[in-house]
Design an enzyme around this catalytic site. Structure first.
Site, PDB file in Angstrom:
ATOM      1  N   LYS A 678       0.821  -1.232   0.042  1.00  0.00           N
ATOM      2  CA  LYS A 678       0.097   0.023   0.028  1.00  0.00           C
ATOM      3  C   LYS A 678       0.909   1.144   0.048  1.00  0.00           C
ATOM      4  O   LYS A 678       1.624   1.485   1.101  1.00  0.00           O
ATOM      5  CB  LYS A 678      -0.766  -0.087   1.218  1.00  0.00           C
ATOM      6  CG  LYS A 678      -2.024   1.020   0.958  1.00  0.00           C
ATOM      7  CD  LYS A 678      -2.551   1.311   2.518  1.00  0.00           C
ATOM      8  CE  LYS A 678      -2.361   2.755   2.958  1.00  0.00           C
ATOM      9  NZ  LYS A 678      -1.857   3.953   2.195  1.00  0.00           N
ATOM     10  N   GLU A 759       8.353   2.258  11.709  1.00  0.00           N
ATOM     11  CA  GLU A 759       9.504   3.163  11.765  1.00  0.00           C
ATOM     12  C   GLU A 759       8.703   4.462  11.813  1.00  0.00           C
ATOM     13  O   GLU A 759       7.743   4.800  10.967  1.00  0.00           O
ATOM     14  CB  GLU A 759      10.325   3.071  10.617  1.00  0.00           C
ATOM     15  CG  GLU A 759      11.245   1.792  10.651  1.00  0.00           C
ATOM     16  CD  GLU A 759      12.254   1.642   9.674  1.00  0.00           C
ATOM     17  OE1 GLU A 759      12.715   2.666   9.383  1.00  0.00           O
ATOM     18  OE2 GLU A 759      12.294   0.412   9.121  1.00  0.00           O
ATOM     19  N   CYS A 793      12.327  11.931   7.667  1.00  0.00           N
ATOM     20  CA  CYS A 793      12.106  11.816   9.274  1.00  0.00           C
ATOM     21  C   CYS A 793      13.398  11.989   9.864  1.00  0.00           C
ATOM     22  O   CYS A 793      13.402  12.401  11.277  1.00  0.00           O
ATOM     23  CB  CYS A 793      11.475  10.247   9.345  1.00  0.00           C
ATOM     24  SG  CYS A 793      12.140   9.311   8.267  1.00  0.00           S
ATOM     25  N   GLU A 889       6.611  16.965  16.292  1.00  0.00           N
ATOM     26  CA  GLU A 889       7.483  16.795  14.937  1.00  0.00           C
ATOM     27  C   GLU A 889       6.692  17.879  13.974  1.00  0.00           C
ATOM     28  O   GLU A 889       5.152  17.711  13.812  1.00  0.00           O
ATOM     29  CB  GLU A 889       7.227  15.465  14.293  1.00  0.00           C
ATOM     30  CG  GLU A 889       7.966  15.159  13.371  1.00  0.00           C
ATOM     31  CD  GLU A 889       7.955  13.502  12.696  1.00  0.00           C
ATOM     32  OE1 GLU A 889       8.847  13.193  12.062  1.00  0.00           O
ATOM     33  OE2 GLU A 889       7.087  12.748  13.172  1.00  0.00           O
TER      34      GLU A 889
END
Ligand SMILES: Cc1cc2nc3c(=O)[nH]c(=O)nc-3n(C[C@H](O)[C@H](O)[C@H](O)COP(=O)(O)OP(=O)(O)OC[C@H]3O[C@@H](n4cnc5c(N)ncnc54)[C@H](O)[C@@H]3O)c2cc1C
Length: 1009
Positions: A678, A759, A793, A889
């Site tokens: 996906k 992750e 990231c 974040e």
């Protein structure tokens, strides 16, 4: 012996005679410097430490810091220097002020050996002395690396000022030779092109020229008015083509077309130097005015070699010293044979190279007044004297500047002087005989140098042949796929062509793929170009729950056979996929530019990483694929091996749309799992491309199923599915934690415990220590924070700066951010493009508003494109570590700067976060570096480099705490996450008898039945 060689020897011997009349050791400064260099040449470790110490020294303000660094760098030495240092340090600790100053004074003395003056006034003393010795000059302004346009403008202004000053002070000076004086103006300025524009990008020479030409024109104009000469120095290979193009463009300009007093450097250590020189000569003839070429061997040999090897590029320099020497002579001939259009300046200290130029000029009947020799200030004094005595024109290259910014220049000179291969060391330190030193370098060429050049294989097609990497050494080391080097015009053209080609295909429709069949659904996902949101990159069929069910069934069914397929077959499939990626590389990169707004090099890096994942995991699978005997025990055989887990669901993010998706998919496939893939919705077309690639590579039906769709609906359904055994997820913390939780529940009919490879994000910090090299720290921080718009990231979103150098860091950081190129990444050389979509755009904007309330908005770009999701690079200062912008974040080009008292505070702040993904530390203190290595809490800790850009195999990537489950993508143990280990033990003793030998593996364990 040829006549030419005989003449070279005759002249060389004459020069040596003259040199020996004024004996001088390699280093004219006696005492401290002499001893340091002598030790360096004997002891490689000492040399490294000395150069590092010299490099940091100038930035140390307090004497105590100097003594501390001395202690850290030298007390573990195993040579005569260590006891000296230990005693010195003991004394110094009692009287640090005196010792620190003494050291600084001594090292400054070393720098003064190579730096002709601190400022324009100071340098005149040197130039006057040289004038008395009949030696001319070219002056070069030393400086820090230019990281912003502010600094570039300052350099341009300093050049103009210096030019005026030199012209003023040298009025009435005449050429020492008289003859040929019209070719050699007295005032000669050497200019570093990279110091005039901070955003030079090898992929975009046109942009660099557009910015450099207006800065250079006033300098050239003034030089012409003053009767001066301007030389363009040559720097690293990345800037070579741009410098050549710039030179040609400026001097074809009507204003300068008939001006003969311009020069450029050709570096003989480059394999393409001959082609460049011939091109220049053709250009010069078409232009119709003389120009000058300074021929040198080149000053960046180590750097070019290291850089190319790191990136998998063909090394542009020769690897054997005699090859550079031979090429220097070849180019000498070309220059002299074209004397009618080009004036030669030979930049060398090597008596053989010099004597060869002299002899050849004689042979060709060229008068000695029509060319010159150039040598560096502080080096080879006796050679200069000898040349003057032989009535040749000599010019000295005189660097001017403060010692601190001059340190990198000093270190280069020190390296050169102590290099094993250098002429100066051989002659003045090792007393190699004249005969040896004058040998024809052609005789010294090693066999392999005459053709078989070890790095000649083009970087592009080096890595795959019959599925096996050509240069992969045996065992478990892995050599990465090369990056595309955009320094080459042909690569730039290929990228331009790919962008056009892919643009012509935008808007196509892409189906789901389930069980090898293309499946169309009523709904589609429209993937748009974030730089131009009205442009649809493609429409991808959207899977719902029924398609998800079908995919699970197909994957389950295909697992039976795929899990029994030999791992070698599966590994080869991955290698074929990498092959196809390589073939389609530019188109794939171009697609990333359109679909996710990546800059050229970032897009190429992503495709390279995807290829690396395929190749690396194929290799890793071969290493772990065979059953392993656990121990040699008589009478028993015990083997450990691995079985695949089952059906893997791969949920990927959009920020590394090909690399991360490929990484998770290829790991699952090669280990024998079947996969439902996906992709992220904003990168669904790239997902479709990966499906096409695996189909072309020959993936059997059902083994890989392509299922784009809504994460919250179809994705969540699959996560909860009883028949999904592994979930490989990379994405946000919010979704990651939901998956982690859901996978902990066991559903009815579920046979396996679900394995989650998770992750998530980071709130990554870079710490800049008080002695850090700011040239590097600023550039790397800017890149880490704003590269790909801060949407990695691993991106730096907190910069922690020690109080002591806070003002200097901020001054340079803010002006560097103000100089970044922001725009549509279709243009080469853009650093900051758009963020991925409207939602991200609005969320980041909100954070910026929050930041304005929590901290001080120190910088925000104003000039970003209106169309598209462009967020201006933004920097907040006075940020308290507990505020939202410092803790949450943001995933955009927003940097929070936190000022701290000392390193204790810095490490505390860096670690005091929910996340542990990446972290950076810039320092030149060995003790502090050791401390950072031990104490910084992050999955990937980077010292003195950017905190993004992990390379497969080299930097296994992934974090812990709220950044992830502790897995390492691209690492040696990653595949184990997709496998269950199994041990089979057999008692092979029958009535007290057992075979002596056990075979190393058993194939029967390979498949799961
Ligand atoms: C006046 C002047 C101006 C200069 N300007 C520039 C400039 O603008 N840009 C620039 O890059 N350089 C420049 N240089 C060249 C550079 O700084 C070195 O001084 C020069 O390369 C040393 O060469 P040499 O002929 O004096 O010594 P040599 O000892 O004969 O040659 C040393 C050189 O050989 C090459 N070399 C060393 N090891 C190897 C190897 N294993 N394989 C292949 N080649 C090897 C390297 O280029 C090394 O510098 C300039 C030099 C001078 C004298």
């Amino acid at each position: 012996m040829s006549l030419l060689q005989a003449e070279v020897e005759r002249r060389g011997e004459r020069m040596f005679e003259l040199v020996d009349q004024h004996p001088e050791s390699l280093f004219s400064k006696a005492g401290f410097y002499q001893r340091m260099m002598a030790l360096s040449m004997r002891d490689e470790h000492f040399k490294v430490q000395l150069f590092r110490f010299v490099d940091v020294l100038a930035s140390l303000r307090r004497s105590g810091d100097i003594v501390q660094h001395l202690d850290e760098y030298f007390t573990d030495m195993r040579n005569g220097f260590a006891p000296l240092v230990r005693t010195g340090v003991r004394v110094a600790k009692i009287v640090p002020w005196i010792s620190g100053q003494l050291l600084r004074w001594n090292v400054s003395g070393m720098a003064r050996q190579f730096i002709a003056g601190k400022n324009p006034d100071d340098v005149m003393k040197t130039l006057r002395k040289r004038r008395d010795q009949k030696i001319g000059f070219t002056v070069d302004l030393l400086g820090e690396a230019v990281v912003s346009e502010k600094e570039a403008d300052e350099y341009a202004a300093r050049c103009l000022e210096l030019l005026e000053h030199l012209a003023d002070e040298t009025q009435g000076w005449t050429d020492p030779l008289g003859d040929g004086a019209e070719l050699f103006p007295v005032v000669n300025l050497s200019v570093k092109i990279s110091a005039l524009y901070s955003q030079m990008n090898p992929a975009d020479p046109a942009d660099a020229i557009a910015h450099l030409a207006p800065k250079l024109r006033p300098i050239l104009r003034r030089a012409r008015e003053l009767g001066a000469f301007i030389n363009f120095d040559m720097e690293s290979y990345a800037h070579k083509n741009t410098t050549l193009e710039l030179f040609k463009a400026l001097f074809t300009d009507p204003e300068f077309r008939d001006w003969p007093h311009a020069g450029i450097v050709i570096q003989a250590y480059l394999r393409d130097a001959e082609k460049d020189l011939l091109d220049l000569i053709d250009w010069g003839r078409a232009r119709g005015t003389r120009f000058t070429v300074r021929l040198v061997k080149g000053a960046y040999w180590d750097y070019e070699k290291i850089k190319s090897r790191q990136n998998g590029w063909s090394v542009p320099v020769y690897l054997q010293k005699p090859e550079s020497d031979v090429n220097f002579e070849t180019l000498t001939r070309i220059l002299l044979e074209n004397e009618s259009i080009v004036t030669a300046a030979f930049g060398s200290h090597n008596v053989r190279s010099i004597a060869h130029a002299q002899a050849l000029a004689d042979e060709l009947g060229i008068d000695r007044s029509r060319f010159e020799f150039q040598l560096l200030y502080g080096m080879a004094g006796p050679v200069k004297r000898a040349l003057v005595e032989m009535d040749y024109r000599v010019r000295e290259y005189c660097p001017v500047g403060e010692l601190l910014p001059g340190m990198s220049y000093l270190v280069r000179r020190l390296l050169e002087n102590t290099s094993n291969e250098g002429f100066l060391r051989a002659k003045f330190s090792e007393n190699v005989s004249a005969q040896e030193l004058l040998r024809d370098p052609t005789d010294l060429l090693p066999e392999s140098a005459n053709g078989a050049k070890d790095f000649e294989i083009s970087g592009e097609d080096r890595h795959l042949r019959d599925g096996a990497p050509l240069d992969m050494p045996p065992g478990d080391t892995y050599e990465n796929a090369p990056l595309v080097n955009f320094v080459y015009p042909e690569n730039q053209e290929r990228m331009h062509a790919a962008l056009l080609h892919v643009r012509s295909q935008l808007g196509q429709k892409y189906p789901l793929v389930i069980d090898g069949e293309k499946v169309w659904t009523d709904k589609t996902i429209a993937s748009i170009n974030p730089s131009a949101p009205d442009e649809v990159v493609g429409h991808v069929a959207e899977a719902g729950i029924p398609e998800a069910e079908r995919a699970v069934r197909a994957a389950r069914q295909a697992f039976e056979k795929w899990s029994r397929t030999p791992f070698e077959t599966r590994a080869r499939l991955l290698e074929r996929a990498a092959d196809i990626m390589q073939r389609r590389r530019y188109d794939l990169s171009a697609l990333e530019v359109y679909e996710v707004g990546k800059a050229w090099a970032e897009a190429d890096g992503d495709i390279r990483e995807a290829m690396d994942f395929c190749l690396f995991y194929a290799q890793q699978m071969r290493l772990i694929g065979r059953p392993r005997l656990t121990q040699h025990v008589l009478g028993e055989e015990s083997y450990q091996h691995y079985w695949p887990r089952g059906v893997a669901l791969v949920i990927a993010p959009w920020n590394f749309p090909m690399a991360i998706l490929t990484g998770m998919v290829s790991a699952a496939l090669v280990t024998g799992n079947t996969v439902i893939m996906k992709p992220a919705e904003p990168a669904a077309v790239i997902g479709a491309m990966l499906m096409e690639i695996f189909e072309e590579a020959g993936i059997p039906p059902g083994v890989l199923n392509f299922l784009p769709g809504k994460g919250s609906v179809m994705g969540a359904h699959l996560v909860d599915h009883k028949d999904v055994d592994v979930i490989a997820f990379t994405g946000s913390r919010e979704v990651g934690l939901r998956i982690w939780e859901s996978a902990g529940k066991t559903r009815e009919g579920q046979r396996e415990l679900k394995r989650v490879i998770c992750e998530m994000g980071g709130k990554n910090a870079i710490i800049i220590d008080s002695d850090a090299d700011l040239d590097e720290a600023i550039v790397d921080t800017i890149y880490s924070a704003f590269g790909y718009q801060g949407q990695k990231c691993s991106a730096c979103s907190r910069l922690i700066v020690l109080e002591e150098n806070y003002p200097r860091v901020m001054e340079r950081l803010l002006s560097a951010a103000a100089s970044l190129r922001v725009g549509n990444p279709e243009e080469p050389g853009i650093t900051v493009g758009p963020v991925i979509d409207k939602t991200a755009y609005e969320r980041i904007k909100e954070y910026i508003e929050i930041g304005k309330g929590e901290a001080r908005l120190a910088f925000q770009r104003q000039d970003v494109p209106e169309k598209g999701f462009f967020i201006p690079p933004t920097i907040f200062t006075n940020v308290h570590p507990d505020t939202r912008i410092a803790c949450e974040e943001i995933f955009g080009p927003v940097l929070s700067v936190i000022r701290v008292r000392d390193l204790d505070d810095a490490i505390y702040v860096a670690n005091n976060t929910d996340y542990a993904l990446t972290s950076g530390f810039f320092s030149r203190s060995p003790a502090n570096i050791e401390r950072a290595k031990a104490e910084i809490v992050a999955g990937n800790v980077y010292i003195n480099r950017s905190c993004t850009g992990a390379v497969v195999g080299r930097h296994p990537f992934g974090g812990f705490k709220m950044s992830g489950g502790g897995t390492k993508a691209g690492g040696g143990d990653y595949l184990l996450n997709f496998l269950v280990p199994r041990v089979v033990t057999e008692n092979i003793m029958r009535h007290g008898f057992a075979p002596e030998e056990t075979p190393p593996y058993r194939d029967e364990f390979l498949v799961r039945r």
